[in-house]
Design a protein around this motif. Structure first.
Motif, PDB file in Angstrom:
ATOM      1  N   PRO A 130       1.361  21.279 -10.407  1.00 13.23           N
ATOM      2  CA  PRO A 130       1.060  19.923 -10.851  1.00 13.23           C
ATOM      3  C   PRO A 130      -0.360  19.808 -11.418  1.00 13.23           C
ATOM      4  O   PRO A 130      -1.333  20.223 -10.798  1.00 13.23           O
ATOM      5  N   SER A 135      -6.472  15.682 -12.719  1.00 14.31           N
ATOM      6  CA  SER A 135      -6.488  16.838 -11.818  1.00 14.31           C
ATOM      7  C   SER A 135      -7.865  17.303 -11.353  1.00 14.31           C
ATOM      8  O   SER A 135      -7.964  17.797 -10.234  1.00 14.31           O
ATOM      9  N   ASN A 143      -1.351  13.551  -4.982  1.00 14.65           N
ATOM     10  CA  ASN A 143      -0.360  14.191  -5.855  1.00 14.65           C
ATOM     11  C   ASN A 143       1.010  14.178  -5.198  1.00 14.65           C
ATOM     12  O   ASN A 143       2.010  13.809  -5.820  1.00 14.65           O
ATOM     13  N   ASN A 147       4.097  12.033  -6.387  1.00 13.47           N
ATOM     14  CA  ASN A 147       4.822  13.030  -7.168  1.00 13.47           C
ATOM     15  C   ASN A 147       4.182  13.207  -8.543  1.00 13.47           C
ATOM     16  O   ASN A 147       4.863  13.358  -9.549  1.00 13.47           O
ATOM     17  N   ALA A 149       2.485  14.879 -11.632  1.00 13.56           N
ATOM     18  CA  ALA A 149       2.850  16.191 -12.136  1.00 13.56           C
ATOM     19  C   ALA A 149       2.010  16.645 -13.322  1.00 13.56           C
ATOM     20  O   ALA A 149       1.309  17.627 -13.248  1.00 13.56           O
ATOM     21  N   ALA A 153       4.767  20.240 -15.558  1.00 14.17           N
ATOM     22  CA  ALA A 153       6.010  19.937 -14.836  1.00 14.17           C
ATOM     23  C   ALA A 153       7.239  20.312 -15.659  1.00 14.17           C
ATOM     24  O   ALA A 153       8.278  20.646 -15.098  1.00 14.17           O
ATOM     25  N   SER A 158       7.714  19.335 -10.777  1.00 18.97           N
ATOM     26  CA  SER A 158       6.752  18.364 -10.235  1.00 18.97           C
ATOM     27  C   SER A 158       6.370  18.771  -8.807  1.00 18.97           C
ATOM     28  O   SER A 158       6.807  19.792  -8.298  1.00 18.97           O
ATOM     29  N   CYS A 159       5.592  17.924  -8.169  1.00 24.91           N
ATOM     30  CA  CYS A 159       5.230  18.176  -6.762  1.00 24.91           C
ATOM     31  C   CYS A 159       6.450  18.364  -5.895  1.00 24.91           C
ATOM     32  O   CYS A 159       6.497  19.237  -5.053  1.00 24.91           O
ATOM     33  N   ARG A 160       7.436  17.514  -6.113  1.00 23.78           N
ATOM     34  CA  ARG A 160       8.656  17.551  -5.301  1.00 23.78           C
ATOM     35  C   ARG A 160       9.304  18.945  -5.352  1.00 23.78           C
ATOM     36  O   ARG A 160       9.785  19.446  -4.358  1.00 23.78           O
ATOM     37  N   GLU A 161       9.323  19.540  -6.516  1.00 24.69           N
ATOM     38  CA  GLU A 161       9.962  20.858  -6.656  1.00 24.69           C
ATOM     39  C   GLU A 161       9.068  22.002  -6.174  1.00 24.69           C
ATOM     40  O   GLU A 161       9.530  23.118  -6.014  1.00 24.69           O
ATOM     41  N   ASN A 162       7.808  21.719  -5.983  1.00 23.99           N
ATOM     42  CA  ASN A 162       6.886  22.775  -5.545  1.00 23.99           C
ATOM     43  C   ASN A 162       6.510  22.628  -4.091  1.00 23.99           C
ATOM     44  O   ASN A 162       5.742  23.322  -3.561  1.00 23.99           O
TER      45      ASN A 162
END
Length: 162
Positions: A130, A135, A143, A147, A149, A153, A158-162
């Motif tokens: 992300p 950043s 983050n 979520n 990203a 992304a 995104s954060c959710r997937e990482n």
């Protein structure tokens, strides 16, 4: 919501010099980049997990709103204390606890800046996918909460997937 003096006294017992109740000092913690603004009744600055757990218990018992905050760079309004209450700023919980390159794992406190984590991971040949526009100065906790990203992304998730 106006918090009772006994509740504020209880917070002083947990946070001592890491509690702000003066409206002028609390003002900076009442808005984010969403253009929404509201006045918190108190702002606390935990530096340890035990303080956060005690704060959550105290707010739950008093039915006091509790609003978690990173650096307030989000545009969602999620860190705006629309019903007053206590804002918990994680800016003092900013340690990178561990980077385990073998397992591709970073253990960090919520107030770690995205840019600081990127630099630490870069030294080991890794990066945190992300990369929102904020950043260099947004927090990992923020983050994850929003979520956030950024353009990477598309390729890395995104954060959710990482």
């Amino acid at each position: 919501m106006l918090l009772s003096n006994s509740f504020i006294g209880g917070l002083r017992g947990i946070f001592a010099d890491a509690l702000v109740t003066d409206p002028a000092e609390c003002l900076a913690y009442g808005y984010d980049n969403s253009r929404r603004q509201a006045q918190p009744d108190a702002v606390v600055f935990p530096s340890a997990h035990a303080q956060v757990a005690a704060l959550v218990r105290a707010c739950r018992n008093a039915h006091a709103p509790l609003i978690a905050r990173g650096r307030g760079t989000n545009t969602t309004g999620a860190t705006v204390p629309v019903d007053g209450g206590v804002v918990v700023s994680f800016e003092r919980m900013n340690r990178i606890v561990e980077i385990d390159a073998d397992n591709r794992l970073a253990l960090v406190e919520p107030g770690v800046l995205n840019g600081d984590l990127q630099a630490a991971l870069g030294e080991r040949g890794f990066f945190w996918p992300p990369d929102p526009t904020s950043s260099p100065y947004c927090t990992i906790g923020g983050n994850l909460a929003c979520n956030a990203a950024g353009p990477r992304a598309v390729k890395y998730g995104s954060c959710r997937e990482n």
